[in-house]
Each structure stands twice: as C-alpha cells, then as structure tokens.
Design a protein around this motif. Structure first.
Motif, PDB file in Angstrom:
ATOM      1  N   TYR A 133       0.794  -1.231   0.000  1.00 45.48           N
ATOM      2  CA  TYR A 133       0.000   0.000   0.000  1.00 45.48           C
ATOM      3  C   TYR A 133       0.827   1.282   0.000  1.00 45.48           C
ATOM      4  CZ  TYR A 133      -3.904  -3.039   0.253  1.00 45.48           C
ATOM      5  OH  TYR A 133      -4.812  -4.005  -0.074  1.00 45.48           O
ATOM      6  N   GLU A 134       2.168   1.137   0.015  1.00 46.97           N
ATOM      7  CA  GLU A 134       3.039   2.315  -0.091  1.00 46.97           C
ATOM      8  C   GLU A 134       4.079   2.104  -1.188  1.00 46.97           C
ATOM      9  OE1 GLU A 134       2.823   4.270   4.333  1.00 46.97           O
ATOM     10  OE2 GLU A 134       4.337   2.725   4.070  1.00 46.97           O
ATOM     11  N   LEU A 144       8.211   9.206   2.242  1.00 46.81           N
ATOM     12  CA  LEU A 144       7.320   9.059   3.395  1.00 46.81           C
ATOM     13  C   LEU A 144       7.582  10.157   4.430  1.00 46.81           C
ATOM     14  CD1 LEU A 144       7.403   5.164   3.819  1.00 46.81           C
ATOM     15  CD2 LEU A 144       5.597   6.539   2.777  1.00 46.81           C
ATOM     16  N   ALA A 146       8.996  12.959   3.789  1.00 48.62           N
ATOM     17  CA  ALA A 146       8.646  14.230   3.148  1.00 48.62           C
ATOM     18  C   ALA A 146       7.159  14.527   3.352  1.00 48.62           C
ATOM     19  CB  ALA A 146       8.973  14.167   1.656  1.00 48.62           C
ATOM     20  N   MET A 147       6.336  13.488   3.302  1.00 47.86           N
ATOM     21  CA  MET A 147       4.900  13.686   3.525  1.00 47.86           C
ATOM     22  C   MET A 147       4.641  14.119   4.970  1.00 47.86           C
ATOM     23  SD  MET A 147       2.846  10.913   1.204  1.00 47.86           S
ATOM     24  CE  MET A 147       4.016   9.732   0.608  1.00 47.86           C
ATOM     25  N   HIS A 150       5.673  17.855   5.099  1.00 51.71           N
ATOM     26  CA  HIS A 150       4.656  18.768   4.557  1.00 51.71           C
ATOM     27  C   HIS A 150       3.492  18.941   5.538  1.00 51.71           C
ATOM     28  CE1 HIS A 150       5.690  18.906  -0.007  1.00 51.71           C
ATOM     29  NE2 HIS A 150       6.058  20.011   0.609  1.00 51.71           N
ATOM     30  N   ALA A 151       3.102  17.838   6.188  1.00 60.00           N
ATOM     31  CA  ALA A 151       2.000  17.924   7.158  1.00 60.00           C
ATOM     32  C   ALA A 151       2.409  18.802   8.338  1.00 60.00           C
ATOM     33  CB  ALA A 151       1.624  16.514   7.639  1.00 60.00           C
ATOM     34  N   THR A 243       0.854   1.951  13.255  1.00 61.20           N
ATOM     35  CA  THR A 243       0.546   1.393  11.936  1.00 61.20           C
ATOM     36  C   THR A 243       1.795   1.482  11.069  1.00 61.20           C
ATOM     37  OG1 THR A 243      -0.083   3.484  10.888  1.00 61.20           O
ATOM     38  CG2 THR A 243      -1.801   2.302  12.106  1.00 61.20           C
ATOM     39  N   LEU A 246       1.633   4.943   6.667  1.00 58.50           N
ATOM     40  CA  LEU A 246       1.390   6.325   7.104  1.00 58.50           C
ATOM     41  C   LEU A 246      -0.069   6.735   6.977  1.00 58.50           C
ATOM     42  CD1 LEU A 246       4.010   8.843   5.676  1.00 58.50           C
ATOM     43  CD2 LEU A 246       3.689   8.094   8.036  1.00 58.50           C
ATOM     44  N   ALA A 247      -0.715   6.316   5.886  1.00 57.73           N
ATOM     45  CA  ALA A 247      -2.075   6.775   5.595  1.00 57.73           C
ATOM     46  C   ALA A 247      -3.054   6.414   6.704  1.00 57.73           C
ATOM     47  CB  ALA A 247      -2.561   6.205   4.269  1.00 57.73           C
ATOM     48  N   GLN A 248      -2.710   5.384   7.486  1.00 52.88           N
ATOM     49  CA  GLN A 248      -3.653   4.939   8.509  1.00 52.88           C
ATOM     50  C   GLN A 248      -3.477   5.634   9.850  1.00 52.88           C
ATOM     51  OE1 GLN A 248      -4.191   0.667   8.497  1.00 52.88           O
ATOM     52  NE2 GLN A 248      -3.549   0.634   6.377  1.00 52.88           N
ATOM     53  N   ARG A 249      -2.568   6.611   9.914  1.00 51.88           N
ATOM     54  CA  ARG A 249      -2.382   7.326  11.189  1.00 51.88           C
ATOM     55  C   ARG A 249      -3.297   8.548  11.234  1.00 51.88           C
ATOM     56  NH1 ARG A 249       4.161   6.905  11.329  1.00 51.88           N
ATOM     57  NH2 ARG A 249       4.188   4.671  10.897  1.00 51.88           N
ATOM     58  N   ASP A 250      -3.812   8.833  12.434  1.00 53.52           N
ATOM     59  CA  ASP A 250      -4.705   9.976  12.599  1.00 53.52           C
ATOM     60  C   ASP A 250      -3.949  11.290  12.432  1.00 53.52           C
ATOM     61  OD1 ASP A 250      -6.799   8.289  13.111  1.00 53.52           O
ATOM     62  OD2 ASP A 250      -6.474   8.290  15.282  1.00 53.52           O
ATOM     63  N   ASP A 251      -2.707  11.329  12.950  1.00 48.37           N
ATOM     64  CA  ASP A 251      -1.946  12.574  12.953  1.00 48.37           C
ATOM     65  C   ASP A 251      -0.540  12.296  12.432  1.00 48.37           C
ATOM     66  OD1 ASP A 251      -0.694  14.968  13.430  1.00 48.37           O
ATOM     67  OD2 ASP A 251      -1.360  15.139  15.518  1.00 48.37           O
ATOM     68  N   LEU A 252      -0.198  12.899  11.295  1.00 51.87           N
ATOM     69  CA  LEU A 252       1.106  12.648  10.679  1.00 51.87           C
ATOM     70  C   LEU A 252       2.207  13.503  11.290  1.00 51.87           C
ATOM     71  CD1 LEU A 252      -0.017  12.396   6.961  1.00 51.87           C
ATOM     72  CD2 LEU A 252       0.710  10.545   8.456  1.00 51.87           C
TER      73      LEU A 252
ATOM     74  N   THR B  58      -1.673  15.281   2.676  1.00 51.50           N
ATOM     75  CA  THR B  58      -0.249  15.589   2.542  1.00 51.50           C
ATOM     76  C   THR B  58       0.265  14.951   1.256  1.00 51.50           C
ATOM     77  OG1 THR B  58       1.892  15.710   3.668  1.00 51.50           O
ATOM     78  CG2 THR B  58       0.723  13.613   3.831  1.00 51.50           C
ATOM     79  N   ILE B  79      -1.382  11.384   0.231  1.00 48.63           N
ATOM     80  CA  ILE B  79      -2.366  10.701   1.055  1.00 48.63           C
ATOM     81  C   ILE B  79      -3.625  11.542   0.929  1.00 48.63           C
ATOM     82  CG2 ILE B  79      -3.077  10.058   3.392  1.00 48.63           C
ATOM     83  CD1 ILE B  79      -0.112   9.681   4.076  1.00 48.63           C
ATOM     84  N   LYS B  87      -8.445   7.017   4.647  1.00 53.27           N
ATOM     85  CA  LYS B  87      -7.306   7.621   3.956  1.00 53.27           C
ATOM     86  C   LYS B  87      -6.540   6.557   3.201  1.00 53.27           C
ATOM     87  CE  LYS B  87      -5.851   9.634   7.768  1.00 53.27           C
ATOM     88  NZ  LYS B  87      -5.050  10.416   8.722  1.00 53.27           N
TER      89      LYS B  87
END
Lengths: 386, 133
Positions: A133-134, A144, A146-147, A150-151, A243, A246-252, B58, B79, B87
C-alpha cells in the motif's frame, strides 16, 4: 528483576567500508567491546540487523557471528525491527540479563549496505514500509518522511531553515566524532541548495547509506563492578509500535511509537522527560528529529524547529540532541544505529566522548531513541551514571 | 524481485475495486480490510466500496526515484482523505506536479501502476487525479 549495566563498547570507523564484509564489520566491533569491557566470556549474543538477506544475501546471523567471533557454540540470535533492530537487540540483551537467564550478553548491530547497487539498497530499505500500500505506488523512504514534513509545515509553520538547522547541528557534532562517516561541517545554504530528493527534503536532509557495526556488553552490576572498567546503568527500556502505513495514522505530525516507547522507558526508570539531560535521537531525516523531540515531550508540539534554530539542542544548549553527529553525520547502517546510540550515551556518561564533543557539566542521565520505518516501531533506553 | 501472480491476484479487490471492511460495532471503515477492528476487537464486518472522491492531506514529489520508477519521475505521491473519512496513499497523475498541494480535491481512478518481474507483467490499481479533470 536485576539491575543491568553497560560496561564496554566497540565501534569502528563507519562509511563505505569496502575492505570489510558484513561478518568482519560485526566481529571487529564485537571483539572491541569484549576487550574494552574485560569480560572473559559471553553467555549469549544478539545481532541487530535489518536486512542481511537483501543487502548481501546473508541471513542466519546469530550463528555466523558467534562462530567468527571465535565463540562457536554460544547461544546467539538475530533481532529485526527495520532501522530499530539495534535498539531491539539492546532491549533483548537487557531482558536476558534482568531476568537472570544470563549474566553477560553482547548486544550488537550491523549493516553492510554498499555491497549492492543503490537501487537495490533503496528497495531493501523500502521493505520497512507497507509493501502493498506504499511501496507498490512508488513511495520511497525520503518520500514518506517528506509527507510528514509537509504535514508538519502546514500545521505548525515549520520552515526550511528549521529543517536545515538540524542537519547543520548534527554535522557540527559529527565533525568531532572520529568514527563518523561524514565528519565535516555543512552550512544552511549548503542544505537548502542540495539536490531535492522528495519535496520538501533535500539530499542533505537525509541520512546516508553506510557500512558499520557497533557492540556493547550488557551485564549485572555485580559483574560490572568486578571488572573495574567504567560502566553505566540501564534504568529503563521501552518499546512501542504504530501502523506500518502512514495513511492509517490519525496525525502525521506525531510519531506515536516513540511516544509509547519513551513513556514506558521513563516510567520504568521513575523519571520524566525533564530529568533527561541529553539524547541520541533517530534523525534518519531532519524532520524526524523535530517530530520525535516533540512526540516524546522535550518540546511542545510545533516548537522543536524554533528550539533548534535557537541552539537549544546544540552541544552547549540546554538539551543536546545527537552529540555523536546523529544518523545524518555519523552514518546510518540501519541495524547498527540503535547500538551506536548506546555507545554515544555510554561515552558521554563516562566522560569519554572524543574530539571535543563531550557535553559540559558531566551529565548524569541520557536517553537513546531508535526507530523503525516511518515510525511504526520505536525503542528507547534510559541510561544513568553508576 | 519477481512477484508471483497470486500475490497480485490477492490484491485485486483493493487495487481494482477499492473494497474495504466496515465493522458492525464501531461503524468504522478500514482500507485495506482487516479481520479485527483495532478499536473494539470486533470481527463482525461487511465489505464496502470506498467513495471515489476526497482531498489531499499531505503529499510529496519524488524527484530521485529508484529503478523502475525512474522514467516516471518527477511524480507526486499523496495521502488523500476520502469523503467517508478513510485515507489512502497513491500517485497523483494527469497533473502538473508543481501544482499539487494540501487541500486539493481529487478523484480516485483506475490506472496502470507499474510492471513487475522479468516478464513485465503490468499491475493496475488506483491513482488520484484532480477532481475537476
């Protein structure tokens, strides 16, 4: 449980070590640790290694390393938790000694990353992310983080200068570390003008590909005292997970696994983060050091960047982070990194940090925070003067 | 590394049809599907299909890409949070990468992702495109 100590450490020069194989890297560090500690035998051995299989096609490292260390027959096994493999090796050794199963255990870590093409190394490292999934979608490790960057920038206004300052600080510390891969200073402009790898991260925001190993001798206080060598106490060990994707975390902008690991380690040591005087942190990317220092409570959320710019985490700041040079300057042979962090805290606590990087005022308590993947696993140790 | 076809085949429900699991007790949807709800421990679930629109939470632009991705760089990966709150991560395509930003509205589309193995078997899956596209 018994009190646990670290009594001797071993680590040779990190870098592109073409003359040494995976096994030789490990054996050199392990033999150094044995010699420096003065122990006459080991009861068991742990090898932290992320991917001997993908980097050099070698698994089964427990037996291999025990044999080549001249200790054929020794109980030995490998520990894996991606880039946190070294820290987990330390934790395994801690538990074996604390439980009373063994008295003298070697915790080591190793990675041989330059025997394969850059692409193959990238592929091996990416195995620490979610393959289906990544990685399947073309995500890379710099991508990853970098995402996350940005957040963090969007939520807290974190700037390019704040990220660069982490790299500049760690290179300054690393310039004083004789075993660092890149022992030289870099500038803010140098980081900002280096090649963009994955927006907003430049190549000088990223830790390098490295060959290296490190080892420590973990034992009881009784044995450590008898040996007559400088030793420190391990007063807390903590581990946490999150997790893998990354996409499955509430807060990045938080790395929860590090929060859990640090919380557990501090609780065990009977301390709070305010009691800790310095730390080695897993700065695989500049943004990681900022997020970790916020996640474990050194700084309020969103405040780490300004603190780094103000010099608060410099060698002479109020909370020095990565006096060793961190992953950025010292290098990041993934499986060895967690042990090298213990080596640095040992040196700082026993007043043996070379090259002018000794933290002033004889610190009494330090922390080592190691992390796997994009923060899906983390392991933290609290270490104190004996 | 050579991927066996069964490995891709197992992923078809997610890659081709965005099938997710929705748990009875919590009403939460997970993508990819799970057999146990991490919040409640519930195992009773039904298959639901994810909505196909959402917005970027993001992103990054991969400028140094490994191996088989090299000919596609620079490419954006994001994402996105879909309208039901789930997500997922995917490449952003049919867009000038320099214009990708947080908050951008996207649609999930069925696209070619990569080729696997020496035979170059094509893998398909989902990518994001600008919603207005």
């Amino acid at each position: 449980m018994r009190d646990v100590c670290v009594v001797g450490v071993g680590m040779s020069k990190w870098g592109e070590v073409w003359r040494k194989s995976l096994r030789q890297l490990f054996v050199d560090a392990a033999a150094d640790a044995v010699k420096n500690s003065g122990v006459d035998h080991l009861d068991s051995l742990y090898v932290g290694c992320m991917s001997g299989g993908m980097f050099v096609g070698q698994e089964h490292l427990g037996a291999l390393m025990a044999d080549y260390l001249g200790m054929r027959g020794l109980p030995a096994m490998r520990v894996e938790s991606a880039c946190a493999s070294g820290g987990m090796s330390m934790r395994a050794a801690y538990m074996e000694v604390a439980s009373g199963v063994s008295d003298i255990v070697l915790a080591g870590g190793v990675e041989k990353m330059t025997d394969c093409a850059g692409d193959d190394a990238t592929y091996a490292l990416a195995a620490a992310a979610d393959q289906e999934y990544e990685v399947f979608h073309g995500a890379t490790f710099p991508g990853l983080y970098a995402m996350m960057a940005h957040a963090h920038m969007a939520k807290y206004g974190t700037t390019r200068d704040m990220l660069s300052a982490v790299s500049v600080k760690n290179h300054k510390n690393g310039s004083m570390n004789p075993v660092a891969q890149y022992p030289f200073e870099i500038t803010m402009e140098g980081v900002a003008n280096s090649v963009m790898v994955a927006d907003p991260l430049h190549i000088l925001d990223c830790s390098p590909i490295t060959d290296g190993a490190a080892a420590v001798i973990v034992t009881t206080e009784e044995v450590a005292k008898k040996l007559g060598k400088p030793y420190i106490k391990v007063t807390g060990t903590g581990c946490g997970t999150d997790t893998i994707a990354l996409a499955q975390r509430d807060d990045l902008t938080v790395i929860k696994a590090s929060q859990i690991a640090a919380g557990n380690a501090l609780k065990m040591a009977g301390k709070t983060i305010k009691d800790i005087q310095f730390a080695e942190m897993h700065d695989c990317f500049t943004i990681a050091e900022l997020i970790i220092s916020e996640s474990i409570g050194v700084f309020e959320p969103g405040k780490a960047g300004a603190a780094v710019l103000a010099g608060e985490t410099a060698l002479d700041g109020k909370f020095p982070i990565n006096s060793s040079g961190g992953l950025k300057s010292k290098g990041h042979p993934v499986g060895a990194t967690g042990i090298a962090q213990i080596v640095e805290v040992y040196k700082q606590l026993t007043g043996q940090a070379e090259g002018g990087r000794q933290i002033a005022g004889s610190p009494k308590i330090g922390m080592a925070q190691n992390m796997g993947g994009s923060g899906a696993s983390s392991v933290v140790h609290i270490l104190e003067v004996a | 590394m050579t991927m066996f076809s069964s490995r891709s085949w197992r992923e078809y429900p997610q890659r081709y049809r965005l099938e997710a699991s929705k748990f009875k007790k919590s009403g939460k949807t997970y993508f990819p599907p799970r057999s146990i709800d991490p919040e409640t421990g519930d195992t009773e679930q039904e298959m639901v299909v994810l909505p196909d629109t959402g917005k970027i939470v993001t992103y990054t632009i991969i400028r140094v890409a490994p191996g088989m991705w090299g000919d596609q760089s620079p490419y954006a990966i994001a994402i996105a949070e879909l309208t039901d709150g789930t997500k997922l991560m995917a490449q952003m395509t049919d867009v000038d990468v320099e214009t990708v930003k947080i908050g951008m509205e996207v649609r999930v589309e069925f696209r070619r992702i990569q080729t696997e193995g020496d035979a170059g078997v094509i893998s398909y899956g989902y990518k994001f495109v600008p919603k207005w596209y």
